[in-house]
Design a protein around this motif. Structure first.
Motif, short mmCIF file in Angstrom:
data_model
loop_
_atom_site.label_atom_id
_atom_site.label_comp_id
_atom_site.label_asym_id
_atom_site.label_seq_id
_atom_site.Cartn_x
_atom_site.Cartn_y
_atom_site.Cartn_z
N ALA A 128 0.83 -1.20 0.00
CA ALA A 128 0.00 0.00 0.00
C ALA A 128 0.86 1.26 0.00
N GLN A 129 1.95 1.24 0.80
CA GLN A 129 2.80 2.42 0.92
C GLN A 129 4.09 2.00 1.62
N THR A 130 5.18 2.69 1.31
CA THR A 130 6.44 2.43 1.99
C THR A 130 6.83 3.65 2.84
N TYR A 131 7.59 3.35 3.91
CA TYR A 131 8.06 4.39 4.83
C TYR A 131 9.51 4.11 5.18
N ALA A 132 10.26 5.16 5.42
CA ALA A 132 11.60 5.00 5.98
C ALA A 132 11.47 4.51 7.42
N LEU A 133 12.49 3.82 7.92
CA LEU A 133 12.47 3.36 9.30
C LEU A 133 12.27 4.52 10.27
N ALA A 134 12.83 5.65 9.96
CA ALA A 134 12.69 6.82 10.83
C ALA A 134 11.23 7.29 10.92
N ASP A 135 10.41 6.88 9.95
CA ASP A 135 9.01 7.29 9.92
C ASP A 135 8.08 6.18 10.39
N VAL A 136 8.59 5.29 11.24
CA VAL A 136 7.80 4.15 11.70
C VAL A 136 6.54 4.60 12.43
N VAL A 137 6.59 5.69 13.16
CA VAL A 137 5.39 6.17 13.86
C VAL A 137 4.32 6.54 12.84
N LYS A 138 4.71 7.18 11.74
CA LYS A 138 3.74 7.54 10.70
C LYS A 138 3.09 6.28 10.11
N ALA A 139 3.87 5.23 9.96
CA ALA A 139 3.33 3.98 9.43
C ALA A 139 2.29 3.41 10.38
N HIS A 140 2.56 3.46 11.68
CA HIS A 140 1.59 2.95 12.65
C HIS A 140 0.34 3.83 12.72
N VAL A 141 0.50 5.11 12.55
CA VAL A 141 -0.65 6.00 12.49
C VAL A 141 -1.52 5.66 11.29
N ARG A 142 -0.89 5.45 10.15
CA ARG A 142 -1.65 5.11 8.94
C ARG A 142 -2.37 3.78 9.11
N LEU A 143 -1.73 2.80 9.72
CA LEU A 143 -2.38 1.51 9.94
C LEU A 143 -3.61 1.67 10.82
N ALA A 144 -3.51 2.54 11.82
CA ALA A 144 -4.63 2.75 12.74
C ALA A 144 -5.81 3.42 12.04
N GLU A 145 -5.55 4.14 10.98
CA GLU A 145 -6.63 4.81 10.25
C GLU A 145 -7.52 3.83 9.51
N GLY A 146 -7.00 2.63 9.22
CA GLY A 146 -7.79 1.59 8.56
C GLY A 146 -7.88 1.80 7.06
N GLY A 147 -8.52 0.84 6.41
CA GLY A 147 -8.74 0.93 4.97
C GLY A 147 -7.49 0.70 4.13
N VAL A 148 -6.45 0.12 4.73
CA VAL A 148 -5.22 -0.16 3.98
C VAL A 148 -5.43 -1.40 3.12
N ARG A 149 -5.11 -1.32 1.86
CA ARG A 149 -5.21 -2.49 0.97
C ARG A 149 -3.80 -2.87 0.53
N GLY A 150 -3.35 -4.02 0.97
CA GLY A 150 -1.94 -4.37 0.87
C GLY A 150 -1.27 -3.98 2.18
N ARG A 151 0.02 -4.17 2.26
CA ARG A 151 0.74 -3.90 3.50
C ARG A 151 1.52 -2.58 3.42
N LEU A 152 1.61 -1.93 4.55
CA LEU A 152 2.58 -0.86 4.74
C LEU A 152 3.93 -1.51 4.99
N VAL A 153 4.98 -0.95 4.42
CA VAL A 153 6.29 -1.58 4.49
C VAL A 153 7.35 -0.55 4.84
N LEU A 154 8.22 -0.92 5.79
CA LEU A 154 9.36 -0.08 6.15
C LEU A 154 10.56 -0.47 5.29
N VAL A 155 11.25 0.54 4.78
CA VAL A 155 12.44 0.28 3.97
C VAL A 155 13.61 1.06 4.58
N PRO A 156 14.37 0.39 5.45
CA PRO A 156 15.45 1.08 6.18
C PRO A 156 16.44 1.77 5.26
#
Length: 296
Positions: free
Chosen positions: A268-296
Protein backbone atom coordinates in the motif's frame (compact mmCIF):
# COMPACT_ATOMS: atom_id res chain seq x y z
CA UNK A 1 22.48 -0.15 14.15
CA UNK A 2 18.96 1.27 14.34
CA UNK A 3 15.95 -0.67 15.58
CA UNK A 4 12.35 0.31 16.32
CA UNK A 5 11.20 -0.83 19.77
CA UNK A 6 8.65 -0.14 22.47
CA UNK A 7 9.49 0.16 26.14
CA UNK A 8 5.99 1.17 27.22
CA UNK A 9 2.57 0.33 25.84
CA UNK A 10 0.33 2.78 24.02
CA UNK A 11 -0.41 4.44 20.71
CA UNK A 12 1.86 4.87 17.70
CA UNK A 13 3.83 7.55 19.54
CA UNK A 14 5.42 4.99 21.91
CA UNK A 15 7.40 3.41 19.07
CA UNK A 16 10.95 4.73 19.09
CA UNK A 17 14.01 4.17 16.95
CA UNK A 18 17.07 3.46 19.08
CA UNK A 19 20.70 2.57 18.53
CA UNK A 20 21.60 -0.99 19.51
CA UNK A 21 24.45 -3.38 18.86
CA UNK A 22 24.45 -5.42 15.67
CA UNK A 23 23.28 -8.94 16.61
CA UNK A 24 25.52 -11.93 15.90
CA UNK A 25 24.13 -15.19 14.46
CA UNK A 26 24.52 -18.35 16.50
CA UNK A 27 24.59 -21.94 15.31
CA UNK A 28 21.99 -22.58 12.58
CA UNK A 29 21.21 -18.88 12.36
CA UNK A 30 21.87 -16.16 9.80
CA UNK A 31 21.97 -12.40 9.95
CA UNK A 32 20.00 -10.49 7.33
CA UNK A 33 20.67 -6.92 6.26
CA UNK A 34 17.09 -5.69 6.13
CA UNK A 35 15.86 -4.26 2.84
CA UNK A 36 12.20 -4.23 3.80
CA UNK A 37 9.98 -5.16 6.76
CA UNK A 38 6.19 -5.29 6.62
CA UNK A 39 4.00 -3.57 9.20
CA UNK A 40 1.32 -5.97 10.46
CA UNK A 41 -1.57 -5.80 12.94
CA UNK A 42 0.34 -8.16 15.24
CA UNK A 43 2.90 -5.37 15.68
CA UNK A 44 0.10 -3.21 17.03
CA UNK A 45 -0.74 -6.02 19.45
CA UNK A 46 2.83 -6.01 20.73
CA UNK A 47 2.81 -2.22 20.94
CA UNK A 48 -0.36 -2.02 23.04
CA UNK A 49 0.57 -4.88 25.37
CA UNK A 50 -1.74 -7.66 24.17
CA UNK A 51 1.07 -10.18 24.53
CA UNK A 52 2.57 -8.88 27.76
CA UNK A 53 6.15 -7.85 28.40
CA UNK A 54 5.55 -4.75 30.52
CA UNK A 55 8.78 -3.07 31.49
CA UNK A 56 10.80 -4.85 28.80
CA UNK A 57 12.23 -3.62 25.52
CA UNK A 58 10.17 -5.28 22.79
CA UNK A 59 11.17 -5.38 19.16
CA UNK A 60 8.61 -4.94 16.39
CA UNK A 61 8.37 -6.64 13.02
CA UNK A 62 7.89 -10.26 11.93
CA UNK A 63 8.47 -10.10 8.16
CA UNK A 64 11.80 -9.46 6.49
CA UNK A 65 13.27 -9.33 3.01
CA UNK A 66 16.95 -8.67 2.57
CA UNK A 67 20.45 -9.99 2.04
CA UNK A 68 22.31 -12.61 4.06
CA UNK A 69 25.05 -10.66 5.81
CA UNK A 70 26.59 -13.25 8.16
CA UNK A 71 26.07 -16.94 8.88
CA UNK A 72 26.45 -19.10 11.95
CA UNK A 73 27.70 -22.67 12.06
CA UNK A 74 25.72 -25.18 9.99
CA UNK A 75 23.38 -22.47 8.77
CA UNK A 76 23.26 -23.72 5.19
CA UNK A 77 23.09 -20.24 3.65
CA UNK A 78 25.72 -18.08 1.99
CA UNK A 79 26.55 -14.41 2.46
CA UNK A 80 25.02 -12.37 -0.34
CA UNK A 81 21.91 -14.49 -0.93
CA UNK A 82 18.62 -12.63 -1.28
CA UNK A 83 16.12 -14.06 1.19
CA UNK A 84 12.81 -13.66 3.00
CA UNK A 85 11.93 -14.96 6.44
CA UNK A 86 9.35 -15.01 9.19
CA UNK A 87 10.68 -13.98 12.57
CA UNK A 88 8.26 -15.18 15.23
CA UNK A 89 8.34 -11.96 17.20
CA UNK A 90 6.53 -12.49 20.48
CA UNK A 91 8.66 -11.17 23.33
CA UNK A 92 11.81 -10.59 21.26
CA UNK A 93 13.97 -7.62 22.18
CA UNK A 94 14.64 -6.99 18.48
CA UNK A 95 12.41 -7.61 15.47
CA UNK A 96 12.62 -6.90 11.76
CA UNK A 97 12.04 -3.14 12.11
CA UNK A 98 15.81 -2.75 12.11
CA UNK A 99 18.91 -2.46 9.96
CA UNK A 100 19.86 -6.09 10.70
CA UNK A 101 18.04 -9.08 12.14
CA UNK A 102 19.16 -12.57 13.17
CA UNK A 103 16.82 -15.42 12.22
CA UNK A 104 16.82 -19.19 12.46
CA UNK A 105 18.11 -20.69 9.23
CA UNK A 106 15.16 -23.03 8.83
CA UNK A 107 12.74 -20.09 8.74
CA UNK A 108 14.36 -18.64 5.60
CA UNK A 109 13.58 -18.97 1.89
CA UNK A 110 15.17 -17.53 -1.23
CA UNK A 111 13.42 -14.27 -2.09
CA UNK A 112 11.06 -14.08 -5.07
CA UNK A 113 12.72 -12.78 -8.22
CA UNK A 114 9.58 -11.29 -9.76
CA UNK A 115 8.98 -8.56 -7.17
CA UNK A 116 11.06 -6.05 -5.27
CA UNK A 117 12.04 -6.33 -1.61
CA UNK A 118 9.09 -4.28 -0.37
CA UNK A 119 6.61 -6.64 -2.02
CA UNK A 120 8.61 -9.70 -0.96
CA UNK A 121 8.38 -8.59 2.68
CA UNK A 122 4.58 -8.91 2.57
CA UNK A 123 4.77 -12.66 1.94
CA UNK A 124 6.12 -14.51 5.01
CA UNK A 125 3.66 -13.75 7.81
CA UNK A 126 0.55 -13.20 5.73
CA UNK A 127 0.91 -16.00 3.19
CA UNK A 128 2.07 -18.51 5.81
CA UNK A 129 -0.91 -17.59 8.00
CA UNK A 130 -3.29 -18.11 5.08
CA UNK A 131 -1.69 -21.41 4.06
CA UNK A 132 -1.61 -22.81 7.58
CA UNK A 133 -5.23 -21.75 8.17
CA UNK A 134 -6.24 -23.65 5.04
CA UNK A 135 -4.32 -26.67 6.36
CA UNK A 136 -6.45 -26.59 9.51
CA UNK A 137 -9.67 -26.41 7.48
CA UNK A 138 -8.62 -29.52 5.51
CA UNK A 139 -11.16 -28.97 2.75
CA UNK A 140 -11.44 -30.97 -0.46
CA UNK A 141 -11.64 -29.62 -3.99
CA UNK A 142 -15.16 -28.53 -4.82
CA UNK A 143 -16.10 -27.55 -1.29
CA UNK A 144 -17.13 -23.98 -0.54
CA UNK A 145 -15.12 -21.54 1.58
CA UNK A 146 -16.07 -18.05 2.70
CA UNK A 147 -13.10 -15.79 3.42
CA UNK A 148 -13.84 -12.76 5.59
CA UNK A 149 -11.63 -9.74 5.09
CA UNK A 150 -10.98 -11.01 1.58
CA UNK A 151 -9.45 -7.71 0.47
CA UNK A 152 -6.89 -7.71 3.27
CA UNK A 153 -3.37 -9.08 3.19
CA UNK A 154 -4.09 -12.45 4.82
CA UNK A 155 -7.54 -12.69 3.25
CA UNK A 156 -6.25 -11.95 -0.23
CA UNK A 157 -3.62 -14.66 -0.04
CA UNK A 158 -6.24 -17.03 1.39
CA UNK A 159 -8.55 -16.42 -1.55
CA UNK A 160 -5.80 -17.11 -4.06
CA UNK A 161 -4.52 -20.22 -2.30
CA UNK A 162 -8.05 -21.59 -1.86
CA UNK A 163 -8.84 -21.10 -5.53
CA UNK A 164 -5.63 -22.94 -6.38
CA UNK A 165 -6.82 -25.83 -4.19
CA UNK A 166 -9.99 -26.07 -6.25
CA UNK A 167 -12.30 -24.62 -3.62
CA UNK A 168 -15.38 -22.57 -4.43
CA UNK A 169 -14.50 -19.25 -2.83
CA UNK A 170 -16.84 -16.57 -1.54
CA UNK A 171 -15.11 -13.31 -0.64
CA UNK A 172 -16.57 -11.08 2.08
CA UNK A 173 -15.36 -7.48 2.10
CA UNK A 174 -16.56 -3.92 1.78
CA UNK A 175 -18.63 -3.15 -1.31
CA UNK A 176 -15.88 -0.94 -2.70
CA UNK A 177 -13.51 -3.92 -2.73
CA UNK A 178 -15.58 -6.15 -5.00
CA UNK A 179 -13.42 -5.64 -8.09
CA UNK A 180 -10.25 -6.39 -6.13
CA UNK A 181 -11.66 -9.51 -4.46
CA UNK A 182 -12.96 -10.88 -7.75
CA UNK A 183 -9.57 -10.17 -9.37
CA UNK A 184 -8.00 -12.42 -6.73
CA UNK A 185 -10.19 -15.27 -7.94
CA UNK A 186 -13.25 -15.30 -5.70
CA UNK A 187 -16.17 -16.80 -7.59
CA UNK A 188 -18.71 -14.96 -5.45
CA UNK A 189 -18.59 -11.68 -3.57
CA UNK A 190 -20.66 -10.54 -0.60
CA UNK A 191 -20.50 -7.29 1.35
CA UNK A 192 -23.42 -7.64 3.74
CA UNK A 193 -25.72 -10.43 4.70
CA UNK A 194 -24.58 -14.02 4.16
CA UNK A 195 -27.12 -16.81 3.91
CA UNK A 196 -27.24 -19.07 6.95
CA UNK A 197 -25.47 -22.42 6.66
CA UNK A 198 -24.55 -21.70 3.04
CA UNK A 199 -20.85 -22.71 2.98
CA UNK A 200 -18.74 -25.66 4.04
CA UNK A 201 -16.25 -23.49 5.92
CA UNK A 202 -15.21 -19.99 6.95
CA UNK A 203 -11.67 -18.65 7.09
CA UNK A 204 -12.13 -15.65 9.37
CA UNK A 205 -9.38 -13.22 8.42
CA UNK A 206 -11.47 -10.24 9.58
CA UNK A 207 -12.18 -11.77 13.03
CA UNK A 208 -15.95 -11.60 12.63
CA UNK A 209 -16.15 -14.29 15.27
CA UNK A 210 -19.15 -16.18 16.58
CA UNK A 211 -21.73 -14.67 14.25
CA UNK A 212 -19.87 -16.11 11.26
CA UNK A 213 -20.61 -19.63 12.50
CA UNK A 214 -24.17 -19.13 11.26
CA UNK A 215 -22.86 -19.16 7.71
CA UNK A 216 -21.33 -22.65 8.06
CA UNK A 217 -23.34 -25.79 7.38
CA UNK A 218 -23.76 -28.41 10.08
CA UNK A 219 -20.54 -30.39 10.42
CA UNK A 220 -18.47 -27.75 8.60
CA UNK A 221 -15.32 -25.95 9.72
CA UNK A 222 -14.24 -22.53 10.95
CA UNK A 223 -10.72 -21.17 11.39
CA UNK A 224 -9.71 -17.77 12.75
CA UNK A 225 -6.33 -16.19 12.03
CA UNK A 226 -5.57 -14.94 15.56
CA UNK A 227 -4.81 -17.51 18.26
CA UNK A 228 -7.55 -18.11 20.82
CA UNK A 229 -10.18 -16.05 18.98
CA UNK A 230 -12.18 -19.00 17.68
CA UNK A 231 -15.75 -19.38 18.99
CA UNK A 232 -16.98 -22.52 20.68
CA UNK A 233 -18.11 -25.22 18.25
CA UNK A 234 -21.81 -25.62 17.46
CA UNK A 235 -23.83 -28.02 15.30
CA UNK A 236 -20.77 -30.16 14.76
CA UNK A 237 -18.80 -27.29 13.23
CA UNK A 238 -15.08 -27.70 13.93
CA UNK A 239 -13.53 -24.46 15.18
CA UNK A 240 -9.87 -23.58 15.49
CA UNK A 241 -7.45 -20.68 15.24
CA UNK A 242 -4.11 -20.73 13.49
CA UNK A 243 -0.95 -19.72 15.32
CA UNK A 244 1.47 -19.07 12.52
CA UNK A 245 4.80 -20.87 12.66
CA UNK A 246 8.01 -20.21 10.80
CA UNK A 247 8.58 -22.78 8.07
CA UNK A 248 11.24 -22.08 5.49
CA UNK A 249 10.29 -24.99 3.25
CA UNK A 250 6.65 -23.92 3.12
CA UNK A 251 7.69 -20.31 2.62
CA UNK A 252 9.78 -21.38 -0.37
CA UNK A 253 6.66 -22.96 -1.90
CA UNK A 254 4.75 -19.72 -1.41
CA UNK A 255 7.59 -17.68 -2.90
CA UNK A 256 7.43 -19.93 -5.96
CA UNK A 257 3.73 -19.15 -6.27
CA UNK A 258 4.53 -15.44 -6.22
CA UNK A 259 6.99 -15.94 -9.06
CA UNK A 260 4.41 -18.01 -10.96
CA UNK A 261 1.85 -15.24 -10.64
CA UNK A 262 -0.47 -17.33 -8.45
CA UNK A 263 -0.03 -15.09 -5.41
CA UNK A 264 -0.19 -11.31 -5.60
CA UNK A 265 2.05 -9.40 -3.20
CA UNK A 266 0.51 -5.99 -2.51
CA UNK A 267 2.20 -2.92 -1.02
CA UNK A 268 0.00 0.00 0.00
CA UNK A 269 2.80 2.42 0.92
CA UNK A 270 6.44 2.43 1.99
CA UNK A 271 8.06 4.39 4.83
CA UNK A 272 11.60 5.00 5.98
CA UNK A 273 12.47 3.36 9.30
CA UNK A 274 12.69 6.82 10.83
CA UNK A 275 9.01 7.29 9.92
CA UNK A 276 7.80 4.15 11.70
CA UNK A 277 5.39 6.17 13.86
CA UNK A 278 3.74 7.54 10.70
CA UNK A 279 3.33 3.98 9.43
CA UNK A 280 1.59 2.95 12.65
CA UNK A 281 -0.65 6.00 12.49
CA UNK A 282 -1.65 5.11 8.94
CA UNK A 283 -2.38 1.51 9.94
CA UNK A 284 -4.63 2.75 12.74
CA UNK A 285 -6.63 4.81 10.25
CA UNK A 286 -7.79 1.59 8.56
CA UNK A 287 -8.74 0.93 4.97
CA UNK A 288 -5.22 -0.16 3.98
CA UNK A 289 -5.21 -2.49 0.97
CA UNK A 290 -1.94 -4.37 0.87
CA UNK A 291 0.74 -3.90 3.50
CA UNK A 292 2.58 -0.86 4.74
CA UNK A 293 6.29 -1.58 4.49
CA UNK A 294 9.36 -0.08 6.15
CA UNK A 295 12.44 0.28 3.97
CA UNK A 296 15.45 1.08 6.18
Amino acid sequence: MRAAVVTEFGGPEVVEVVEVGVPEPGSRQIRIKVAAAAVNPVDVGVRVGVFGGAGERLGLGWDVAGTVDAVGAAAGWAVGEQVVALVYGMGKSLGTYADYVVVDADSVAVAPVSVDAAHAATVPLNALTAAQALDLLALEAGQSLLVTGAAGAVGGYAVQLAVRQGLSVVGLAREADEELVRSLGAGRFVSGEVASRSVDAVLDAAIVGESALEWVRDGGAFVAVIPHTEPAPVRGVRTAAVEVSADGARLAELVALVDEGVLTARVAQTYALADVVKAHVRLAEGGVRGRLVLVP
